[in-house]
Design a protein around this motif. Sequence first.
Motif: not given
Length: 246
Positions: A1-22
């Motif tokens: 959306x227009x307020x990009x800084x309010x992004x809620x999708x998250x990437x969390x480090x997990x092992x040798x990668x990233x787990x993404x939800x959103x």
Amino acid sequence: GSDLASVRTKAVREGDGWRVNGTKLWTTNATHCQFMILFCRTGPLDREHRHAGTSQFIVDLSLPGITIRPVRNLVGEHHFNEVVFEDAVLPEDALLGREGEGWAQVTGELAYERSGPERFLSSFWLLVELVRALQPAADARAEIALGRLGAQLITLRRMSRSVAGLLQAGADPALEAAMVKDLGALVEQEIPEIARDLMAEGPPTLQSRTFAQVLAYTTLHAPSFSLRGGTREILRGIIARGLGLR
């Protein structure tokens, strides 16, 4: 959306990668793409520094946990999509640049998006059909209106080329790009109104029937011109800050 800084999708480090939800909404042509760029939060939200803790990733859309859902517009066309991430695991090398640099990256990219010719030529097809429909008997009022629109488009083209020059020189033309986008959307949305007014009278012709079809199509799309790439309110906030007015 227009307020990009309010992004809620998250990437969390997990092992040798990233787990993404959103969820990423308004993803253009996602159904035709193999990869996309994802802007998301990789650090905790700091309400005093909302731009911090964000990163970008290059995402392989064939990975498990990624679903693409079509979003149809007012005309019934399907360009936009909703991309849903449910425990999608990205490899370490999917990170674009360095962790935490997402905001600096995306603001630079927005200058390209907001200043290109597609941001002021969306109604150009209608303008061409209007000229054809008015020929050869355009009156003085029509000539003045068409001349003014032509002058505005030439000015916007020169502004767009200037932003391209600044980008090539390594500058950060966020203010200039926002001005191109805001002024361009105004002209794009003005063209259907002027066209409708100039063609309000007169017998139907083959040219005017084609014009009417293009007018209907453009009118349905016109509300989106001041939304895509940043709403008018967001752009004018950027312009005001750039001019020291807020």
